[in-house]
Design a protein around this motif. Sequence first.
Motif, PDB file in Angstrom:
ATOM      1  N   CYS A 122     -11.034   0.035  -4.001  1.00  0.00           N
ATOM      2  CA  CYS A 122     -11.284  -1.306  -3.446  1.00  0.00           C
ATOM      3  C   CYS A 122     -10.186  -1.698  -2.472  1.00  0.00           C
ATOM      4  O   CYS A 122     -10.460  -2.275  -1.408  1.00  0.00           O
ATOM      5  CB  CYS A 122     -11.379  -2.333  -4.569  1.00  0.00           C
ATOM      6  SG  CYS A 122     -12.956  -2.337  -5.435  1.00  0.00           S
ATOM      7  N   LEU A 123      -8.936  -1.392  -2.822  1.00  0.00           N
ATOM      8  CA  LEU A 123      -7.824  -1.714  -1.925  1.00  0.00           C
ATOM      9  C   LEU A 123      -7.933  -0.945  -0.609  1.00  0.00           C
ATOM     10  O   LEU A 123      -7.721  -1.505   0.472  1.00  0.00           O
ATOM     11  CB  LEU A 123      -6.497  -1.398  -2.620  1.00  0.00           C
ATOM     12  CG  LEU A 123      -6.121  -2.324  -3.784  1.00  0.00           C
ATOM     13  CD1 LEU A 123      -4.945  -1.758  -4.570  1.00  0.00           C
ATOM     14  CD2 LEU A 123      -5.793  -3.718  -3.267  1.00  0.00           C
ATOM     15  N   ILE A 142     -10.806  -2.438   1.569  1.00  0.00           N
ATOM     16  CA  ILE A 142     -10.462  -3.669   2.288  1.00  0.00           C
ATOM     17  C   ILE A 142      -9.877  -3.332   3.645  1.00  0.00           C
ATOM     18  O   ILE A 142     -10.309  -3.849   4.692  1.00  0.00           O
ATOM     19  CB  ILE A 142      -9.467  -4.510   1.465  1.00  0.00           C
ATOM     20  CG1 ILE A 142     -10.146  -5.084   0.216  1.00  0.00           C
ATOM     21  CG2 ILE A 142      -8.886  -5.649   2.316  1.00  0.00           C
ATOM     22  CD1 ILE A 142      -9.170  -5.735  -0.751  1.00  0.00           C
ATOM     23  N   SER A 143      -8.887  -2.459   3.645  1.00  0.00           N
ATOM     24  CA  SER A 143      -8.237  -2.070   4.892  1.00  0.00           C
ATOM     25  C   SER A 143      -9.170  -1.270   5.792  1.00  0.00           C
ATOM     26  O   SER A 143      -9.271  -1.522   6.998  1.00  0.00           O
ATOM     27  CB  SER A 143      -6.983  -1.249   4.575  1.00  0.00           C
ATOM     28  OG  SER A 143      -6.370  -0.782   5.748  1.00  0.00           O
ATOM     29  N   GLY A 185     -14.353  -4.988  -0.488  1.00  0.00           N
ATOM     30  CA  GLY A 185     -13.928  -4.252   0.700  1.00  0.00           C
ATOM     31  C   GLY A 185     -14.693  -4.610   1.956  1.00  0.00           C
ATOM     32  O   GLY A 185     -14.138  -5.130   2.928  1.00  0.00           O
ATOM     33  N   PHE A 195      -2.704  -2.961   1.954  1.00  0.00           N
ATOM     34  CA  PHE A 195      -3.665  -2.640   0.902  1.00  0.00           C
ATOM     35  C   PHE A 195      -3.716  -1.130   0.650  1.00  0.00           C
ATOM     36  O   PHE A 195      -3.887  -0.697  -0.489  1.00  0.00           O
ATOM     37  CB  PHE A 195      -5.047  -3.175   1.264  1.00  0.00           C
ATOM     38  CG  PHE A 195      -5.137  -4.677   1.267  1.00  0.00           C
ATOM     39  CD1 PHE A 195      -5.291  -5.372   0.080  1.00  0.00           C
ATOM     40  CD2 PHE A 195      -5.048  -5.401   2.441  1.00  0.00           C
ATOM     41  CE1 PHE A 195      -5.368  -6.750   0.055  1.00  0.00           C
ATOM     42  CE2 PHE A 195      -5.118  -6.780   2.439  1.00  0.00           C
ATOM     43  CZ  PHE A 195      -5.278  -7.467   1.243  1.00  0.00           C
ATOM     44  N   ASN A 196      -3.582  -0.323   1.710  1.00  0.00           N
ATOM     45  CA  ASN A 196      -3.532   1.136   1.541  1.00  0.00           C
ATOM     46  C   ASN A 196      -2.344   1.543   0.683  1.00  0.00           C
ATOM     47  O   ASN A 196      -2.464   2.392  -0.206  1.00  0.00           O
ATOM     48  CB  ASN A 196      -3.431   1.834   2.898  1.00  0.00           C
ATOM     49  CG  ASN A 196      -4.739   1.870   3.639  1.00  0.00           C
ATOM     50  OD1 ASN A 196      -5.172   0.845   4.160  1.00  0.00           O
ATOM     51  ND2 ASN A 196      -5.381   3.013   3.693  1.00  0.00           N
ATOM     52  N   LEU A 223      -0.724  -0.188  -1.571  1.00  0.00           N
ATOM     53  CA  LEU A 223      -0.915  -0.598  -2.960  1.00  0.00           C
ATOM     54  C   LEU A 223      -1.890   0.309  -3.708  1.00  0.00           C
ATOM     55  O   LEU A 223      -1.786   0.501  -4.919  1.00  0.00           O
ATOM     56  CB  LEU A 223      -1.423  -2.039  -3.013  1.00  0.00           C
ATOM     57  CG  LEU A 223      -0.432  -3.126  -2.583  1.00  0.00           C
ATOM     58  CD1 LEU A 223      -1.128  -4.481  -2.479  1.00  0.00           C
ATOM     59  CD2 LEU A 223       0.739  -3.209  -3.555  1.00  0.00           C
ATOM     60  N   SER A 224      -2.834   0.894  -2.974  1.00  0.00           N
ATOM     61  CA  SER A 224      -3.861   1.722  -3.621  1.00  0.00           C
ATOM     62  C   SER A 224      -3.281   2.963  -4.282  1.00  0.00           C
ATOM     63  O   SER A 224      -3.823   3.461  -5.277  1.00  0.00           O
ATOM     64  CB  SER A 224      -4.923   2.141  -2.595  1.00  0.00           C
ATOM     65  OG  SER A 224      -4.417   3.132  -1.703  1.00  0.00           O
ATOM     66  N   CYS A 260      -2.462   2.677  -8.016  1.00  0.00           N
ATOM     67  CA  CYS A 260      -3.674   2.599  -8.846  1.00  0.00           C
ATOM     68  C   CYS A 260      -4.291   3.978  -9.048  1.00  0.00           C
ATOM     69  O   CYS A 260      -4.729   4.327 -10.165  1.00  0.00           O
ATOM     70  CB  CYS A 260      -4.694   1.674  -8.195  1.00  0.00           C
ATOM     71  SG  CYS A 260      -4.175  -0.050  -8.072  1.00  0.00           S
TER      72      CYS A 260
END
Length: 434
Positions: A239-240, A243-244, A374, A408-409, A411-412, A415
Amino acid sequence: MAREITEPHSPALPVPKHSRTYVLALLTLVYTFNHIDRQILVILLEPIKADLHLDDSQLGLLSGLAFAAFYATLGIPIAMWADRGDRRKIIALALMVWSGMTALSGFAQSYWQLLLARMGVGVGEAGGTPPATSIIADLYGPKERAMALGIYTTGIGLGILAGFIIGGLVYETLGWRAAFFIAGIPGLLLAVLVRFTLREPVRGAVEERSSKAEAPPLGVTLKFIAGQTSFLWLLAGCCLICISANAFLVFTSSHLQRTYGVGPGQVSAPLGLLIGGVGGIGAVAIGRLCDRLSVNSQKWRPWTIAICSAVALPFAWMFLQADSLMAAYAWNIVPSFVGLIYASIAYTAAQELVGLRMRAFASAFMLFCLTLIGIGGGPTLAGVMSNVFLLQGHADSLRLALQAMLAFNALSIGCLLMSARHYDRDALRAAAMP
Protein backbone atom coordinates in the motif's frame (compact mmCIF):
# COMPACT_ATOMS: atom_id res chain seq x y z
CA MET A 1 -19.18 -30.20 7.58
CA ALA A 2 -18.81 -28.53 4.20
CA ARG A 3 -21.46 -29.45 1.66
CA GLU A 4 -20.64 -30.66 -1.82
CA ILE A 5 -21.58 -28.10 -4.45
CA THR A 6 -21.65 -27.91 -8.18
CA GLU A 7 -21.46 -24.97 -10.57
CA PRO A 8 -23.90 -25.83 -13.33
CA HIS A 9 -23.23 -22.70 -15.33
CA SER A 10 -19.46 -23.04 -15.12
CA PRO A 11 -18.01 -26.23 -16.64
CA ALA A 12 -15.09 -26.90 -14.28
CA LEU A 13 -12.80 -29.00 -16.43
CA PRO A 14 -9.04 -29.59 -16.19
CA VAL A 15 -7.23 -27.19 -18.51
CA PRO A 16 -4.35 -28.62 -20.60
CA LYS A 17 -1.07 -26.69 -20.61
CA HIS A 18 -1.58 -25.40 -24.15
CA SER A 19 -5.03 -24.16 -23.15
CA ARG A 20 -3.83 -22.44 -20.00
CA THR A 21 -1.44 -20.40 -22.14
CA TYR A 22 -4.44 -19.12 -24.09
CA VAL A 23 -6.32 -18.34 -20.86
CA LEU A 24 -3.35 -16.42 -19.44
CA ALA A 25 -2.89 -14.52 -22.70
CA LEU A 26 -6.58 -13.62 -22.88
CA LEU A 27 -6.73 -12.49 -19.26
CA THR A 28 -3.57 -10.43 -19.77
CA LEU A 29 -5.23 -8.77 -22.76
CA VAL A 30 -8.29 -8.00 -20.62
CA TYR A 31 -6.00 -6.48 -17.96
CA THR A 32 -4.33 -4.46 -20.70
CA PHE A 33 -7.69 -2.97 -21.69
CA ASN A 34 -8.32 -2.31 -18.00
CA HIS A 35 -5.27 -0.04 -17.92
CA ILE A 36 -5.71 1.48 -21.36
CA ASP A 37 -9.01 2.86 -20.13
CA ARG A 38 -7.27 4.36 -17.08
CA GLN A 39 -4.16 5.73 -18.80
CA ILE A 40 -6.03 7.51 -21.58
CA LEU A 41 -7.14 9.94 -18.89
CA VAL A 42 -3.63 10.25 -17.39
CA ILE A 43 -1.87 11.26 -20.60
CA LEU A 44 -4.63 13.77 -21.39
CA LEU A 45 -4.81 15.49 -17.99
CA GLU A 46 -3.16 18.70 -19.19
CA PRO A 47 -5.47 19.37 -22.18
CA ILE A 48 -8.51 18.32 -20.09
CA LYS A 49 -7.34 20.69 -17.35
CA ALA A 50 -7.14 23.56 -19.84
CA ASP A 51 -10.44 22.72 -21.58
CA LEU A 52 -12.53 22.23 -18.43
CA HIS A 53 -10.64 24.83 -16.32
CA LEU A 54 -9.50 22.50 -13.52
CA ASP A 55 -6.77 22.62 -10.85
CA ASP A 56 -4.37 19.91 -9.64
CA SER A 57 -6.64 18.89 -6.75
CA GLN A 58 -9.47 18.19 -9.19
CA LEU A 59 -7.11 16.26 -11.46
CA GLY A 60 -5.98 14.15 -8.51
CA LEU A 61 -9.56 13.42 -7.48
CA LEU A 62 -10.57 12.64 -11.07
CA SER A 63 -7.76 10.14 -11.60
CA GLY A 64 -7.60 8.90 -8.01
CA LEU A 65 -10.27 8.77 -5.34
CA ALA A 66 -13.39 9.12 -7.54
CA PHE A 67 -12.35 6.07 -9.54
CA ALA A 68 -10.81 4.14 -6.64
CA ALA A 69 -13.74 4.41 -4.23
CA PHE A 70 -16.05 2.42 -6.51
CA TYR A 71 -13.31 0.15 -7.85
CA ALA A 72 -12.23 -0.87 -4.37
CA THR A 73 -15.58 -1.13 -2.62
CA LEU A 74 -17.37 -3.19 -5.25
CA GLY A 75 -14.41 -5.55 -5.61
CA ILE A 76 -15.27 -7.25 -2.30
CA PRO A 77 -18.83 -8.46 -3.13
CA ILE A 78 -17.79 -9.30 -6.68
CA ALA A 79 -14.93 -11.44 -5.35
CA MET A 80 -17.30 -13.28 -3.02
CA TRP A 81 -19.44 -13.97 -6.09
CA ALA A 82 -16.34 -15.18 -7.96
CA ASP A 83 -15.43 -17.61 -5.15
CA ARG A 84 -18.86 -19.20 -5.62
CA GLY A 85 -19.83 -18.72 -9.26
CA ASP A 86 -18.76 -18.44 -12.90
CA ARG A 87 -15.64 -16.33 -13.07
CA ARG A 88 -15.54 -15.97 -16.86
CA LYS A 89 -19.04 -14.44 -16.95
CA ILE A 90 -18.08 -11.97 -14.23
CA ILE A 91 -14.99 -10.86 -16.18
CA ALA A 92 -16.95 -10.50 -19.45
CA LEU A 93 -19.68 -8.43 -17.79
CA ALA A 94 -17.16 -6.22 -16.01
CA LEU A 95 -15.26 -5.60 -19.25
CA MET A 96 -18.43 -4.51 -21.01
CA VAL A 97 -19.26 -2.02 -18.25
CA TRP A 98 -15.86 -0.34 -17.98
CA SER A 99 -15.36 -0.17 -21.76
CA GLY A 100 -18.78 1.40 -22.24
CA MET A 101 -18.16 3.99 -19.52
CA THR A 102 -14.77 4.83 -21.03
CA ALA A 103 -16.43 5.61 -24.35
CA LEU A 104 -19.04 7.73 -22.56
CA SER A 105 -16.23 9.79 -20.98
CA GLY A 106 -15.70 11.37 -24.38
CA PHE A 107 -19.14 13.01 -24.21
CA ALA A 108 -18.39 14.86 -20.96
CA GLN A 109 -18.93 18.62 -21.17
CA SER A 110 -18.06 19.43 -17.55
CA TYR A 111 -15.90 18.25 -14.68
CA TRP A 112 -18.86 16.58 -12.93
CA GLN A 113 -19.93 14.68 -16.05
CA LEU A 114 -16.40 13.37 -16.53
CA LEU A 115 -16.19 12.52 -12.82
CA LEU A 116 -19.38 10.43 -13.04
CA ALA A 117 -18.11 8.61 -16.14
CA ARG A 118 -14.84 7.75 -14.37
CA MET A 119 -16.83 6.45 -11.40
CA GLY A 120 -18.60 4.16 -13.86
CA VAL A 121 -15.24 2.92 -15.14
CA GLY A 122 -14.34 2.08 -11.53
CA VAL A 123 -17.59 0.13 -11.11
CA GLY A 124 -16.77 -2.04 -14.12
CA GLU A 125 -13.09 -2.58 -13.40
CA ALA A 126 -13.92 -3.85 -9.91
CA GLY A 127 -14.94 -7.16 -11.51
CA GLY A 128 -11.75 -7.74 -13.49
CA THR A 129 -8.78 -8.66 -11.33
CA PRO A 130 -10.17 -10.80 -8.44
CA PRO A 131 -11.70 -13.52 -10.64
CA ALA A 132 -8.79 -13.34 -13.10
CA THR A 133 -6.07 -13.89 -10.48
CA SER A 134 -8.14 -16.69 -8.96
CA ILE A 135 -8.29 -18.44 -12.36
CA ILE A 136 -4.54 -18.03 -12.91
CA ALA A 137 -3.79 -19.50 -9.47
CA ASP A 138 -5.84 -22.57 -10.47
CA LEU A 139 -3.75 -23.00 -13.64
CA TYR A 140 -0.21 -22.39 -12.35
CA GLY A 141 1.39 -24.05 -9.32
CA PRO A 142 3.51 -22.31 -6.66
CA LYS A 143 6.79 -22.84 -8.56
CA GLU A 144 5.58 -20.83 -11.56
CA ARG A 145 2.82 -18.68 -10.09
CA ALA A 146 4.79 -15.45 -9.58
CA MET A 147 5.96 -15.60 -13.19
CA ALA A 148 2.42 -16.28 -14.44
CA LEU A 149 1.04 -13.41 -12.39
CA GLY A 150 4.01 -11.35 -13.55
CA ILE A 151 2.90 -12.00 -17.13
CA TYR A 152 -0.65 -11.03 -16.13
CA THR A 153 0.73 -7.87 -14.53
CA THR A 154 2.36 -6.91 -17.84
CA GLY A 155 -1.19 -5.90 -18.69
CA ILE A 156 -0.48 -2.82 -16.56
CA GLY A 157 2.61 -2.04 -18.63
CA LEU A 158 0.98 -2.83 -21.96
CA GLY A 159 -2.04 -0.76 -20.99
CA ILE A 160 0.14 2.19 -20.05
CA LEU A 161 2.09 1.81 -23.30
CA ALA A 162 -1.01 1.59 -25.48
CA GLY A 163 -2.99 4.14 -23.49
CA PHE A 164 -0.25 6.75 -23.57
CA ILE A 165 0.48 6.28 -27.27
CA ILE A 166 -3.17 6.13 -28.34
CA GLY A 167 -4.03 9.11 -26.16
CA GLY A 168 -1.13 11.22 -27.40
CA LEU A 169 -1.58 10.44 -31.09
CA VAL A 170 -5.36 10.73 -31.15
CA TYR A 171 -5.22 13.99 -29.19
CA GLU A 172 -2.84 15.51 -31.74
CA THR A 173 -5.20 14.73 -34.63
CA LEU A 174 -8.76 14.43 -33.27
CA GLY A 175 -8.73 15.91 -29.75
CA TRP A 176 -9.01 14.38 -26.29
CA ARG A 177 -12.66 13.31 -26.55
CA ALA A 178 -12.04 11.03 -29.52
CA ALA A 179 -9.33 9.21 -27.57
CA PHE A 180 -11.93 7.93 -25.08
CA PHE A 181 -14.13 6.59 -27.90
CA ILE A 182 -11.23 4.76 -29.55
CA ALA A 183 -10.08 3.27 -26.22
CA GLY A 184 -13.49 2.08 -25.05
CA ILE A 185 -15.28 0.53 -27.99
CA PRO A 186 -12.87 -2.41 -28.73
CA GLY A 187 -13.34 -3.65 -25.16
CA LEU A 188 -16.96 -4.45 -25.91
CA LEU A 189 -15.85 -6.92 -28.60
CA LEU A 190 -13.23 -8.45 -26.31
CA ALA A 191 -15.94 -9.11 -23.71
CA VAL A 192 -17.74 -11.38 -26.19
CA LEU A 193 -14.50 -13.30 -26.82
CA VAL A 194 -14.00 -13.82 -23.09
CA ARG A 195 -17.54 -15.04 -22.54
CA PHE A 196 -17.48 -17.69 -25.25
CA THR A 197 -13.85 -18.90 -25.41
CA LEU A 198 -12.57 -18.80 -21.81
CA ARG A 199 -12.74 -22.12 -19.93
CA GLU A 200 -13.30 -22.32 -16.18
CA PRO A 201 -10.55 -24.45 -14.56
CA VAL A 202 -10.98 -26.85 -11.63
CA ARG A 203 -10.29 -24.96 -8.42
CA GLY A 204 -7.04 -26.21 -6.88
CA ALA A 205 -6.45 -29.01 -9.40
CA VAL A 206 -2.93 -27.87 -10.24
CA GLU A 207 -2.00 -28.28 -6.56
CA GLU A 208 -3.92 -31.58 -6.24
CA ARG A 209 -6.13 -30.02 -3.59
CA SER A 210 -9.87 -30.53 -3.17
CA SER A 211 -12.18 -27.76 -4.36
CA LYS A 212 -15.48 -29.35 -3.28
CA ALA A 213 -16.07 -27.35 -0.11
CA GLU A 214 -18.25 -24.28 -0.12
CA ALA A 215 -16.56 -20.90 0.19
CA PRO A 216 -16.44 -20.04 3.91
CA PRO A 217 -18.54 -17.19 5.34
CA LEU A 218 -17.09 -13.68 5.22
CA GLY A 219 -16.36 -13.62 8.94
CA VAL A 220 -14.35 -16.86 8.78
CA THR A 221 -12.32 -15.59 5.83
CA LEU A 222 -11.56 -12.25 7.49
CA LYS A 223 -10.54 -13.99 10.72
CA PHE A 224 -8.18 -16.28 8.82
CA ILE A 225 -6.59 -13.36 6.93
CA ALA A 226 -6.23 -11.39 10.18
CA GLY A 227 -4.21 -14.31 11.56
CA GLN A 228 -1.82 -14.32 8.59
CA THR A 229 0.82 -11.88 9.88
CA SER A 230 2.86 -12.00 6.68
CA PHE A 231 -0.21 -11.09 4.60
CA LEU A 232 -0.91 -8.01 6.72
CA TRP A 233 2.69 -6.73 6.70
CA LEU A 234 3.02 -7.35 2.95
CA LEU A 235 -0.28 -5.55 2.39
CA ALA A 236 0.97 -2.55 4.39
CA GLY A 237 4.24 -2.43 2.45
CA CYS A 238 2.53 -2.71 -0.92
CA CYS A 239 0.00 0.00 0.00
CA LEU A 240 2.84 2.39 0.83
CA ILE A 241 4.53 1.67 -2.50
CA CYS A 242 1.20 1.99 -4.30
CA ILE A 243 0.62 5.50 -2.91
CA SER A 244 3.89 6.73 -4.36
CA ALA A 245 3.70 4.67 -7.57
CA ASN A 246 0.26 5.98 -8.53
CA ALA A 247 1.14 9.58 -7.72
CA PHE A 248 4.06 9.25 -10.13
CA LEU A 249 2.00 7.36 -12.72
CA VAL A 250 -0.68 10.04 -12.82
CA PHE A 251 1.54 13.13 -12.64
CA THR A 252 4.79 12.16 -14.41
CA SER A 253 3.42 13.25 -17.78
CA SER A 254 2.23 16.57 -16.34
CA HIS A 255 5.59 17.06 -14.59
CA LEU A 256 7.50 16.58 -17.83
CA GLN A 257 5.15 18.78 -19.84
CA ARG A 258 5.38 21.63 -17.33
CA THR A 259 9.10 21.33 -16.64
CA TYR A 260 10.38 20.98 -20.19
CA GLY A 261 7.66 22.79 -22.16
CA VAL A 262 6.45 19.83 -24.24
CA GLY A 263 2.97 18.53 -25.14
CA PRO A 264 1.15 15.20 -24.62
CA GLY A 265 2.10 13.94 -28.08
CA GLN A 266 5.81 14.44 -27.38
CA VAL A 267 5.95 12.51 -24.09
CA SER A 268 3.33 9.83 -24.70
CA ALA A 269 5.47 7.35 -26.67
CA PRO A 270 8.67 7.64 -24.55
CA LEU A 271 6.73 7.36 -21.30
CA GLY A 272 4.65 4.50 -22.66
CA LEU A 273 7.78 2.60 -23.64
CA LEU A 274 9.45 3.27 -20.29
CA ILE A 275 6.61 2.69 -17.84
CA GLY A 276 4.78 0.16 -20.00
CA GLY A 277 7.40 -1.63 -22.09
CA VAL A 278 10.35 -1.65 -19.67
CA GLY A 279 7.98 -2.16 -16.73
CA GLY A 280 6.35 -5.16 -18.41
CA ILE A 281 9.71 -6.78 -19.10
CA GLY A 282 10.73 -6.21 -15.50
CA ALA A 283 7.53 -7.74 -14.12
CA VAL A 284 8.12 -11.00 -16.03
CA ALA A 285 11.90 -11.19 -15.50
CA ILE A 286 11.80 -10.37 -11.78
CA GLY A 287 8.73 -12.57 -11.29
CA ARG A 288 10.59 -15.53 -12.81
CA LEU A 289 13.64 -14.83 -10.63
CA CYS A 290 11.38 -14.61 -7.57
CA ASP A 291 9.87 -18.02 -8.38
CA ARG A 292 13.33 -19.59 -8.57
CA LEU A 293 14.49 -18.01 -5.33
CA SER A 294 11.23 -18.95 -3.59
CA VAL A 295 11.73 -22.69 -4.19
CA ASN A 296 13.89 -22.84 -1.07
CA SER A 297 12.07 -20.17 0.91
CA GLN A 298 8.94 -18.21 0.06
CA LYS A 299 10.35 -15.32 2.08
CA TRP A 300 11.73 -14.18 -1.25
CA ARG A 301 8.24 -12.93 -2.16
CA PRO A 302 8.41 -9.90 0.20
CA TRP A 303 12.21 -9.71 0.04
CA THR A 304 12.03 -9.20 -3.73
CA ILE A 305 9.67 -6.24 -3.42
CA ALA A 306 11.78 -4.70 -0.64
CA ILE A 307 14.97 -4.92 -2.68
CA CYS A 308 13.28 -3.41 -5.75
CA SER A 309 11.85 -0.56 -3.67
CA ALA A 310 15.26 0.24 -2.20
CA VAL A 311 16.97 0.15 -5.59
CA ALA A 312 14.38 2.42 -7.23
CA LEU A 313 14.52 5.23 -4.63
CA PRO A 314 17.72 7.09 -5.65
CA PHE A 315 16.91 6.83 -9.35
CA ALA A 316 13.41 8.24 -8.81
CA TRP A 317 14.89 11.14 -6.84
CA MET A 318 17.37 11.92 -9.63
CA PHE A 319 14.56 11.72 -12.20
CA LEU A 320 12.93 14.70 -10.49
CA GLN A 321 16.24 16.64 -10.47
CA ALA A 322 17.08 16.04 -14.16
CA ASP A 323 18.17 19.14 -16.09
CA SER A 324 16.90 17.88 -19.46
CA LEU A 325 14.09 15.76 -20.83
CA MET A 326 16.47 13.05 -22.07
CA ALA A 327 18.20 12.88 -18.70
CA ALA A 328 14.80 12.46 -17.02
CA TYR A 329 14.00 9.54 -19.31
CA ALA A 330 17.38 7.94 -18.53
CA TRP A 331 16.94 8.21 -14.76
CA ASN A 332 13.47 6.68 -15.07
CA ILE A 333 14.67 3.40 -16.63
CA VAL A 334 15.42 1.61 -13.34
CA PRO A 335 12.24 2.73 -11.49
CA SER A 336 10.24 1.66 -14.54
CA PHE A 337 11.92 -1.78 -14.70
CA VAL A 338 11.14 -2.63 -11.05
CA GLY A 339 7.96 -0.57 -10.75
CA LEU A 340 5.33 -3.25 -11.43
CA ILE A 341 6.74 -6.16 -9.45
CA TYR A 342 5.03 -5.21 -6.19
CA ALA A 343 1.62 -5.72 -7.82
CA SER A 344 2.35 -9.18 -9.27
CA ILE A 345 3.85 -10.46 -6.01
CA ALA A 346 0.96 -8.95 -4.02
CA TYR A 347 -1.45 -10.96 -6.20
CA THR A 348 0.76 -14.04 -5.75
CA ALA A 349 0.68 -13.67 -1.97
CA ALA A 350 -3.09 -13.26 -2.04
CA GLN A 351 -3.31 -16.72 -3.62
CA GLU A 352 -0.66 -18.46 -1.48
CA LEU A 353 -1.61 -17.22 1.97
CA VAL A 354 -5.31 -18.26 2.00
CA GLY A 355 -7.49 -21.31 1.33
CA LEU A 356 -8.66 -22.28 -2.16
CA ARG A 357 -12.13 -20.75 -1.89
CA MET A 358 -10.79 -17.63 -0.23
CA ARG A 359 -8.56 -16.70 -3.15
CA ALA A 360 -10.79 -14.36 -5.13
CA PHE A 361 -11.81 -12.62 -1.91
CA ALA A 362 -8.18 -12.32 -0.74
CA SER A 363 -7.23 -10.87 -4.11
CA ALA A 364 -10.14 -8.42 -3.88
CA PHE A 365 -9.21 -7.49 -0.31
CA MET A 366 -5.62 -6.84 -1.41
CA LEU A 367 -6.95 -4.90 -4.38
CA PHE A 368 -9.41 -2.99 -2.18
CA CYS A 369 -6.60 -1.70 0.03
CA LEU A 370 -4.16 -1.01 -2.81
CA THR A 371 -6.86 0.79 -4.77
CA LEU A 372 -8.47 2.87 -2.05
CA ILE A 373 -5.20 3.78 -0.32
CA GLY A 374 -2.80 3.77 -3.29
CA ILE A 375 -4.73 4.56 -6.46
CA GLY A 376 -7.20 6.72 -4.56
CA GLY A 377 -4.85 8.35 -2.06
CA GLY A 378 -1.64 8.75 -4.07
CA PRO A 379 -2.80 11.05 -6.89
CA THR A 380 -5.25 12.87 -4.60
CA LEU A 381 -2.58 13.57 -1.99
CA ALA A 382 -0.02 14.62 -4.60
CA GLY A 383 -2.53 16.98 -6.23
CA VAL A 384 -3.44 18.61 -2.92
CA MET A 385 0.23 18.97 -1.95
CA SER A 386 1.00 20.55 -5.32
CA ASN A 387 -1.76 23.11 -4.77
CA VAL A 388 -0.43 23.88 -1.28
CA PHE A 389 3.12 24.37 -2.56
CA LEU A 390 1.78 26.58 -5.37
CA LEU A 391 -0.07 28.79 -2.86
CA GLN A 392 3.21 29.09 -0.94
CA GLY A 393 4.82 30.55 -4.04
CA HIS A 394 6.70 27.52 -5.40
CA ALA A 395 6.68 27.50 -9.21
CA ASP A 396 7.78 23.82 -9.27
CA SER A 397 5.02 22.75 -6.88
CA LEU A 398 4.30 19.45 -8.64
CA ARG A 399 7.94 18.36 -8.51
CA LEU A 400 8.07 19.10 -4.78
CA ALA A 401 4.90 17.08 -4.22
CA LEU A 402 6.34 14.09 -6.08
CA GLN A 403 9.56 14.32 -4.07
CA ALA A 404 7.54 14.08 -0.87
CA MET A 405 5.75 10.98 -2.15
CA LEU A 406 9.05 9.04 -2.20
CA ALA A 407 8.94 8.85 1.59
CA PHE A 408 6.23 6.20 1.24
CA ASN A 409 8.65 3.96 -0.70
CA ALA A 410 11.22 4.21 2.08
CA LEU A 411 8.66 3.28 4.74
CA SER A 412 7.53 0.24 2.76
CA ILE A 413 10.86 -1.54 3.13
CA GLY A 414 10.47 -2.11 6.87
CA CYS A 415 6.96 -3.55 6.42
CA LEU A 416 8.15 -5.99 3.77
CA LEU A 417 11.04 -7.21 5.90
CA MET A 418 8.54 -7.90 8.70
CA SER A 419 6.37 -9.87 6.26
CA ALA A 420 9.32 -12.07 5.32
CA ARG A 421 9.75 -13.20 8.93
CA HIS A 422 6.40 -15.03 8.90
CA TYR A 423 5.80 -15.86 5.21
CA ASP A 424 6.90 -19.52 5.15
CA ARG A 425 4.88 -20.34 8.28
CA ASP A 426 1.74 -18.65 6.97
CA ALA A 427 2.03 -20.30 3.53
CA LEU A 428 2.03 -23.73 5.22
CA ARG A 429 -0.99 -22.75 7.30
CA ALA A 430 -2.88 -21.72 4.15
CA ALA A 431 -1.96 -24.94 2.33
CA ALA A 432 -3.75 -26.89 5.05
CA MET A 433 -7.00 -25.00 4.37
CA PRO A 434 -9.62 -26.41 1.92
